[in-house]
Design a protein around this motif. Structure first.
Motif, short mmCIF file in Angstrom:
data_model
loop_
_atom_site.label_atom_id
_atom_site.label_comp_id
_atom_site.label_asym_id
_atom_site.label_seq_id
_atom_site.Cartn_x
_atom_site.Cartn_y
_atom_site.Cartn_z
N MET A 112 34.10 41.46 86.32
CA MET A 112 34.19 41.59 87.78
C MET A 112 33.91 40.22 88.10
N THR A 116 40.53 40.40 90.57
CA THR A 116 39.35 40.73 90.69
C THR A 116 38.45 41.31 89.82
N TYR A 117 38.85 42.31 89.28
CA TYR A 117 38.16 42.77 87.84
C TYR A 117 39.27 43.15 86.67
N ARG A 120 39.43 45.57 83.35
CA ARG A 120 38.74 46.59 82.60
C ARG A 120 39.80 46.96 81.28
N PRO A 180 30.56 47.80 92.33
CA PRO A 180 30.37 47.55 91.04
C PRO A 180 29.54 48.68 89.97
N PRO A 217 34.27 47.12 83.44
CA PRO A 217 34.97 45.92 83.58
C PRO A 217 34.35 44.68 83.86
N LYS A 246 25.49 40.45 88.32
CA LYS A 246 26.43 41.50 88.49
C LYS A 246 26.55 41.63 90.06
N LEU A 253 36.41 50.61 92.18
CA LEU A 253 36.00 49.17 91.59
C LEU A 253 36.88 48.26 92.69
N TRP A 287 32.71 34.93 86.60
CA TRP A 287 33.07 36.17 85.99
C TRP A 287 31.67 36.96 85.48
#
Length: 490
Positions: free
Chosen positions: A464, A444-445, A447, A260, A462, A472, A255, A58
């Motif tokens: 992700m 997957t993400y 937020r 990203p 988020p 990232k 997203l 993550w």
């Protein structure tokens, strides 16, 4: 005589055929030139297919933000705090704190021809300084107004970091972009409603002329649509919060497609003397306040270029790019307030103290109380709500609750309780300062959107999934169709 006439007619026929042949050749050549020029004006890029974030790790943009380090406006942050500008905040020597920023405001550039004609550069600087801002960018259309530097209020001694930005675009659908860390203005645009490839081409060129590219008010007047968000690539930031429009749904589309892109929030102020134009939406950036104070000043509000100024500005760019920032949508209760009232309201807002991932748990903590925490994931799906002291999951049922203050039933006084009514605050204790979500294999993400008691909203970037620990996810590469590569379209 008859032979002469026959020969003459034959020569005329041959000449006529030759003329028609040359005419066809000229027409063909003209069409070829027009096609070539058309290709130069109509770039064609390959569609980048949506690919949700994936990986065993993550990426957490707030990994370096820890409880106690994010406070501002009169709060002690760490050992041996140092007095700095804007209301006497305390920050640690060499430490970081949350910096209040706006990168979207317009001055009276171009002789007042554009909207923003009532604002001088000094008007904007003085008012945003009075509102307690630490970073300011003036995003005039097709014009870089400020450079990297520091502006000082001679009356109060407070300072703001200035950032070179501008707003690109003069098309009828308001398909605008912002360039942060701008080096040069890119003048080309497509005036009529734009194709996806034209939008992609503009993004590509803007990236060559600046540090970060922002999609401004993407959902306003159809400047961008869901298909664009699933296909476009190569940009850095997404202006989710704008005084004219909120583009939260489109952000989730981007997203969910594996882009990203981090959030930006801005006033888009066209009249800083109009209360409803200022301090409505802003970005909080985690940065080094001491460096802002120690940086040299810029002459007459405009100038810069000093190495330290460039270094401090680059730190801001890196924080925005990494997502070590969040957006604030200020309550409408302050919309018509005076500058002093707005300043007091902004200073009273809690800030993000931490956003951490422990094993499979994402935990978010504020420096004050919130009315609701919302955890949002793939395709904008609500994963979990923590409302007051009571949590609700996807099934809408009641779950565990936790919080501080007085409570009813088990778990009062900050403990964790289970059951109906557990941890529901009363009186002063209403609200919760932290909330958590258990990360799932299919996420997957994730937020977080936070609603404060006064209806102000905080929008976090988020966390992700990523294939490389601590990195990232990469933005997909921009790719042109081979035909336009052969023809040399820049």
């Amino acid at each position: 005589m008859e032979e002469f006439l026959a020969h003459h007619l034959e020569d005329g026929y041959i000449c006529q055929v030759a003329k028609q042949k040359y005419k066809r050749l000229w027409i063909a050549a003209g069409i070829a030139v027009l096609l070539f020029l058309g290709m130069r004006q109509l770039p064609l890029y390959k569609r980048v297919e949506p690919q949700p974030f994936e990986g065993a790790y993550w990426y957490n943009p707030y990994e370096q933000v820890h409880a106690g380090e994010g406070r501002l406006h009169g709060e002690q942050v760490a050992n041996g705090g140092e007095q700095v500008a804007n209301g006497g905040e305390q920050v640690a020597n060499g430490g970081k704190r949350w910096l209040r920023a706006n990168f979207h405001a317009h001055s009276n550039a171009w002789g007042g021809l554009t909207s923003g004609r009532k604002n001088t550069v000094d008007d904007i600087l003085f008012i945003y300084d009075s509102l307690g801002y630490d970073i300011i960018g003036i995003s005039d259309y097709q014009h870089i107004t400020l450079e990297e530097g520091v502006w000082e209020n001679e009356q109060t001694g407070s300072r703001m970091l200035t950032i070179p930005v501008y707003e690109h675009g003069y098309n009828i659908k308001k398909t605008h972009q912002g360039v942060i860390g701008a080096r040069k203005v890119y003048w080309n645009d497509y005036i009529l409603p734009q194709t996806r490839s034209q939008k992609q081409h503009v993004i590509k060129k803007l990236k060559e002329h600046g540090r970060l590219v922002v999609l401004h008010h993407p959902d306003w007047i159809g400047g961008y649509n869901k298909r664009d968000m699933r296909s476009l690539t190569g940009y850095d930031l997404f202006e989710v919060l704008n005084d004219f429009w909120i583009s939260e749904d489109l952000w989730d589309v981007a997203l969910s497609a594996g882009r990203p892109v981090m959030l930006l929030a801005g006033d888009d102020a066209h009249n800083v003397f109009k209360p409803t134009d200022i301090a409505r939406d802003f970005t909080m950036v985690f940065g080094d306040a001491g460096a802002v104070v120690d940086a040299p000043l810029i002459p007459e509000s405009v100038g810069g270029g000093d190495e330290l100024c460039l270094s401090v500005a680059e730190d801001v760019y890196k924080a925005l790019e990494a997502g070590t920032s969040y957006g604030v949508e200020v309550t409408e209760r302050l919309a018509y307030g005076t500058v002093a009232q707005k300043r007091a309201g902004l200073d009273a807002l809690p800030v993000l103290e931490s956003c951490r991932i422990y094993a499979d748990t994402l935990e978010v903590t504020l420096s004050g109380k919130a009315r609701k925490f919302c955890f949002i994931g793939q395709d904008g799906r609500m994963l979990k709500e923590v409302e007051g002291m009571l949590e609700r999951g996807e099934d809408g049922g009641k779950g565990e609750g936790e919080g501080e203050g007085e409570g009813e039933g088990e778990g009062s006084g900050g403990g964790v309780g289970v059951g109906v009514g557990v941890g529901v605050g009363v009186g002063v204790g209403v609200g919760v300062a932290s909330a958590f979500y258990i990360l799932r294999a299919e996420d997957t993400y994730v937020r977080v959107k936070i609603c404060l008691p006064d209806s102000t909203h905080l929008y976090l970037n988020p966390v992700m999934r990523t294939k490389t620990k601590g990195m990232k996810p990469l933005m997909p590469e921009i790719r042109k169709h081979r035909l336009f590569t052969i023809f040399g379209h820049d």
